[in-house]
Design an enzyme around this catalytic site. Structure first.
Site, PDB file in Angstrom:
ATOM      1  N   SER A  40       0.871  -1.182   0.000  1.00  0.00           N
ATOM      2  CA  SER A  40       0.000   0.000   0.000  1.00  0.00           C
ATOM      3  C   SER A  40       0.902   1.225   0.000  1.00  0.00           C
ATOM      4  O   SER A  40       1.013   1.952   0.963  1.00  0.00           O
ATOM      5  CB  SER A  40      -0.928  -0.006   1.217  1.00  0.00           C
ATOM      6  OG  SER A  40      -0.229   0.243   2.407  1.00  0.00           O
ATOM      7  N   HIS A 151      -3.297  -6.080   2.488  1.00  0.00           N
ATOM      8  CA  HIS A 151      -2.416  -7.118   3.038  1.00  0.00           C
ATOM      9  C   HIS A 151      -3.099  -8.468   3.197  1.00  0.00           C
ATOM     10  O   HIS A 151      -2.486  -9.423   3.663  1.00  0.00           O
ATOM     11  CB  HIS A 151      -1.858  -6.684   4.395  1.00  0.00           C
ATOM     12  CG  HIS A 151      -0.951  -5.489   4.309  1.00  0.00           C
ATOM     13  ND1 HIS A 151      -0.547  -4.766   5.391  1.00  0.00           N
ATOM     14  CD2 HIS A 151      -0.357  -4.899   3.227  1.00  0.00           C
ATOM     15  CE1 HIS A 151       0.252  -3.779   5.004  1.00  0.00           C
ATOM     16  NE2 HIS A 151       0.363  -3.827   3.694  1.00  0.00           N
ATOM     17  N   GLU A 160      -4.594  -2.399   9.135  1.00  0.00           N
ATOM     18  CA  GLU A 160      -3.818  -2.999  10.221  1.00  0.00           C
ATOM     19  C   GLU A 160      -4.487  -2.772  11.568  1.00  0.00           C
ATOM     20  O   GLU A 160      -4.810  -1.645  11.922  1.00  0.00           O
ATOM     21  CB  GLU A 160      -2.408  -2.378  10.262  1.00  0.00           C
ATOM     22  CG  GLU A 160      -1.679  -2.543   8.948  1.00  0.00           C
ATOM     23  CD  GLU A 160      -0.343  -1.801   8.901  1.00  0.00           C
ATOM     24  OE1 GLU A 160       0.127  -1.323   9.955  1.00  0.00           O
ATOM     25  OE2 GLU A 160       0.219  -1.705   7.798  1.00  0.00           O
ATOM     26  N   GLU A 201       1.645  -9.542   7.043  1.00  0.00           N
ATOM     27  CA  GLU A 201       2.481  -9.071   8.146  1.00  0.00           C
ATOM     28  C   GLU A 201       2.421  -9.990   9.362  1.00  0.00           C
ATOM     29  O   GLU A 201       2.732  -9.595  10.483  1.00  0.00           O
ATOM     30  CB  GLU A 201       2.112  -7.629   8.508  1.00  0.00           C
ATOM     31  CG  GLU A 201       2.391  -6.685   7.332  1.00  0.00           C
ATOM     32  CD  GLU A 201       2.314  -5.205   7.671  1.00  0.00           C
ATOM     33  OE1 GLU A 201       1.750  -4.849   8.725  1.00  0.00           O
ATOM     34  OE2 GLU A 201       2.825  -4.399   6.869  1.00  0.00           O
ATOM     35  N   ASP A 238      -4.124   1.165  11.566  1.00  0.00           N
ATOM     36  CA  ASP A 238      -3.757   1.904  10.356  1.00  0.00           C
ATOM     37  C   ASP A 238      -4.899   1.695   9.367  1.00  0.00           C
ATOM     38  O   ASP A 238      -5.070   0.591   8.838  1.00  0.00           O
ATOM     39  CB  ASP A 238      -2.432   1.378   9.776  1.00  0.00           C
ATOM     40  CG  ASP A 238      -2.035   2.094   8.484  1.00  0.00           C
ATOM     41  OD1 ASP A 238      -2.748   3.026   8.058  1.00  0.00           O
ATOM     42  OD2 ASP A 238      -1.000   1.709   7.894  1.00  0.00           O
ATOM     43  N   GLU A 282      -3.534   5.607  12.342  1.00  0.00           N
ATOM     44  CA  GLU A 282      -2.706   5.994  11.196  1.00  0.00           C
ATOM     45  C   GLU A 282      -3.571   6.165   9.950  1.00  0.00           C
ATOM     46  O   GLU A 282      -4.499   5.384   9.721  1.00  0.00           O
ATOM     47  CB  GLU A 282      -1.648   4.908  10.970  1.00  0.00           C
ATOM     48  CG  GLU A 282      -0.657   5.202   9.850  1.00  0.00           C
ATOM     49  CD  GLU A 282       0.371   4.083   9.701  1.00  0.00           C
ATOM     50  OE1 GLU A 282       0.755   3.457  10.708  1.00  0.00           O
ATOM     51  OE2 GLU A 282       0.785   3.824   8.557  1.00  0.00           O
ATOM     52  N   ASP A 309       1.268   8.601   7.235  1.00  0.00           N
ATOM     53  CA  ASP A 309       2.160   7.711   6.473  1.00  0.00           C
ATOM     54  C   ASP A 309       2.106   8.089   4.993  1.00  0.00           C
ATOM     55  O   ASP A 309       2.953   8.849   4.505  1.00  0.00           O
ATOM     56  CB  ASP A 309       1.736   6.250   6.719  1.00  0.00           C
ATOM     57  CG  ASP A 309       2.457   5.264   5.816  1.00  0.00           C
ATOM     58  OD1 ASP A 309       3.486   5.614   5.226  1.00  0.00           O
ATOM     59  OD2 ASP A 309       1.982   4.102   5.708  1.00  0.00           O
ATOM     60  N   LYS A 334       9.699   5.270   7.186  1.00  0.00           N
ATOM     61  CA  LYS A 334      10.099   4.072   6.445  1.00  0.00           C
ATOM     62  C   LYS A 334      11.285   4.449   5.564  1.00  0.00           C
ATOM     63  O   LYS A 334      11.160   5.308   4.682  1.00  0.00           O
ATOM     64  CB  LYS A 334       8.963   3.601   5.538  1.00  0.00           C
ATOM     65  CG  LYS A 334       7.719   3.080   6.261  1.00  0.00           C
ATOM     66  CD  LYS A 334       6.565   2.987   5.259  1.00  0.00           C
ATOM     67  CE  LYS A 334       5.364   2.251   5.807  1.00  0.00           C
ATOM     68  NZ  LYS A 334       4.173   2.476   4.947  1.00  0.00           N
ATOM     69  N   HIS A 362       8.360  -1.213   9.438  1.00  0.00           N
ATOM     70  CA  HIS A 362       8.714  -2.220   8.420  1.00  0.00           C
ATOM     71  C   HIS A 362       7.862  -1.972   7.172  1.00  0.00           C
ATOM     72  O   HIS A 362       7.053  -1.049   7.151  1.00  0.00           O
ATOM     73  CB  HIS A 362       8.447  -3.623   8.978  1.00  0.00           C
ATOM     74  CG  HIS A 362       6.995  -3.891   9.248  1.00  0.00           C
ATOM     75  ND1 HIS A 362       6.443  -5.145   9.294  1.00  0.00           N
ATOM     76  CD2 HIS A 362       5.953  -3.050   9.485  1.00  0.00           C
ATOM     77  CE1 HIS A 362       5.150  -5.055   9.532  1.00  0.00           C
ATOM     78  NE2 HIS A 362       4.832  -3.804   9.664  1.00  0.00           N
ATOM     79  N   LYS A 385       6.692  -0.210  14.505  1.00  0.00           N
ATOM     80  CA  LYS A 385       5.745  -1.262  14.121  1.00  0.00           C
ATOM     81  C   LYS A 385       6.452  -2.205  13.154  1.00  0.00           C
ATOM     82  O   LYS A 385       7.062  -1.779  12.176  1.00  0.00           O
ATOM     83  CB  LYS A 385       4.436  -0.702  13.559  1.00  0.00           C
ATOM     84  CG  LYS A 385       4.494   0.003  12.216  1.00  0.00           C
ATOM     85  CD  LYS A 385       3.067   0.171  11.653  1.00  0.00           C
ATOM     86  CE  LYS A 385       3.079   0.766  10.263  1.00  0.00           C
ATOM     87  NZ  LYS A 385       1.761   0.811   9.630  1.00  0.00           N
TER      88      LYS A 385
HETATM   89  P1  PGA Z   1       3.014  -1.276   3.110  1.00  0.00           P
HETATM   90  O1  PGA Z   1       2.086  -1.043   4.363  1.00  0.00           O
HETATM   91  O2  PGA Z   1       4.354  -1.714   3.576  1.00  0.00           O
HETATM   92  O3  PGA Z   1       2.288  -2.343   2.325  1.00  0.00           O
HETATM   93  O4  PGA Z   1       3.057   0.033   2.369  1.00  0.00           O
HETATM   94  C1  PGA Z   1       2.549  -0.473   5.551  1.00  0.00           C
HETATM   95  C2  PGA Z   1       1.764   0.752   5.942  1.00  0.00           C
HETATM   96  O5  PGA Z   1       0.872   1.231   5.204  1.00  0.00           O
HETATM   97  O6  PGA Z   1       2.028   1.305   7.020  1.00  0.00           O
HETATM   98 ZN    ZN Z   2       0.402   2.929   6.748  1.00  0.00          ZN
END
Ligand code: PGA
Ligand code: ZN
Length: 425
Positions: A40, A151, A160, A201, A238, A282, A309, A334, A362, A385
């Site tokens: 995503s 996911h 999430e 995940e 999230d 999130e 994010d 990230k 991650h 996370k």
């Molecule tokens: P992604 O998801 O690693 O698939 O982008 C993580 C997130 O959205 O926080």
């Molecule tokens: Zn996110």
């Protein structure tokens, strides 16, 4: 000095190709790093260079690998591995694009991280020591135990559903509580008649009817495991709302209904009332819906952590804009969204300076590389996370934190404790 850099195509936790780089110093010291990959992804993330064509579903990274082995290797030959900023700047200039599309952020980041490792290995110190100051602290960890959205193939639109330890005597103590809750959650899911297979995940991916049902299951599992929701184990989610935001209407197509942004905000408010143990949300709004993101922060930012994010993609320029707008009060970090260690450090500094918390993260496509565990400790990022307490590409990060706690000694170690006393230094 850097003698040689060599990359290769390896595979991530989803079976997709990714880049691994070896940085070899003149005395033979090796630093190695692998890069992760998201599903995503934010629209403004640095670009992963992929081959296209038919080999490996078009996802091959042989061009990125070749860029490391030729252009980057040539440019960095003889460079000082201890000058990370200069190394990263040289690669940014060599690439020459704004989003690292020419050489590939996957190529650049692999070398950036591997250079750090080589420097730490040369000094014979752990990575978190090489990168960090003194007075280090172990983060509060957020564990995605029910996977939805991009996911998992279920009917849940939010991405999430996380649990996080609040009261704990050590990092290990908190992690044990999380592991107990995870195993109890499996039973809760199975007793309700759902499948307990896993998503990307490491969290369960039951075919639930709604996000609210997922939160209810977390609530029930925390209690059933013998913990007090909110006091010992809290909840975070999230929404990754970019993925159910309708660009044409400006509304949210969410779990079979259409919600205006205000209705979406009311929905979140209802969740906060029903589950007071929710401490962090999130991406409640889409990456293009900055106005509603900011409005939500103005209304609820004093009650709950609101993490940005997708709208900011660990990009210092976008983070600056978000801060001006009053959007969110926390920034997700990230490394591969921006593509170098130096720029990531800048993103963290910028967030902190403005009173924002930072949550290291991650990606859904991960590797066995534990760089982010050390990086979290080194930068006192306070929050991390890294998925469920299951599947090695997730758990290895937590195992690394258990090792770091052992090295630091529980007595001298500070434990980050959100929401009460997140430390900004
Ligand atoms: P992604 O998801 O690693 O698939 O982008 C993580 C997130 O959205 O926080
Ligand atoms: Zn996110």
């Amino acid at each position: 000095t850097i003698e040689n850099i060599k990359a290769r195509e390896v595979f991530d936790s989803r079976g997709n190709p990714t880049v691994e780089a070896d940085v070899i110093l003149s005395d033979g010291t090796l630093g190695r790093a692998e890069v992760p990959s998201g599903a995503s992804t934010g629209e403004l993330e640095a670009v992963e260079l992929r081959d296209g064509g038919s080999r490996l579903q078009g996802k091959g990274v042989s061009k990125a690998v070749n860029n490391v082995n030729t252009a980057i290797n040539d440019a960095l030959h003889g460079a000082d591995p201890f000058n990370q900023a200069k190394i990263d700047d040289a690669m940014i200039k060599l690439d020459g694009t704004k989003n690292k599309a020419k050489l590939g952020a996957n190529a650049i980041l692999a070398v950036s991280m591997a250079t750090c490792r080589a420097a730490a290995n040369y000094q014979k110190v752990p990575l978190y020591r090489y990168l960090g100051g003194t007075d280090l602290e172990l983060p509060q960890t957020f564990h995605n135990v029910i996977n939805g959205g991009e996911h998992a193939d279920n009917g849940i639109d939010m991405q999430e559903f996380m649990i996080t330890p609040v009261e704990r005597t050590s990092f290990r103590d908190g992690f044990e509580k999380i592991a107990n809750t995870y195993h109890t959650l499996k039973k809760v899911i199975e007793d309700a008649g759902y499948q307990s297979g896993l998503g990307d995940e490491g969290g369960f991916a039951p075919d639930l009817n709604s996000s609210e049902e997922a939160l209810q299951m977390l609530h029930d599992a925390i209690k059933k495991a013998g913990y007090e929701p909110g006091k010992e184990i809290a909840i975070a989610f999230d929404a990754a709302a970019s993925y159910f935001y309708n660009h044409d209407t400006g509304n949210y197509d969410f779990e079979g209904t259409t919600k205006t942004p205000d209705q979406m905000a009311d929905y979140y408010k209802g969740l906060l009332e029903k589950f007071p143990e929710i401490i962090s949300i999130e991406d409640p709004f889409g990456e293009d819906d900055w106005d509603n993101f900011a409005k939500f922060t103005a209304n609820y930012g004093d009650k709950v952590q609101i993490v940005a994010d997708d709208p900011v993609c660990t990009n210092p320029e976008l983070i600056t804009k978000a801060i001006k707008k009053g959007m969110a009060n926390s920034i997700l970090i990230k490394l591969n969204q921006i593509g170098t260690v130096t720029e990531t450090l800048e993103a963290i500094r910028l967030a902190r300076k403005n009173g924002y918390t930072t949550m290291m993260s991650h990606r859904s496509g991960e590797t066995g590389d534990t760089f982010i565990a050390d990086f979290t400790v080194a930068t006192n990022s306070a929050e991390l996370k890294s998925g469920a307490p299951a599947r090695s590409e997730r758990v290895e990060k937590y195992n690394q934190l258990l090792r770091i706690e052992e090295e630091l000694g529980t007595e001298g170690t500070r434990l980050a404790h959100f929401p009460d006393n997140v430390d900004f230094d």
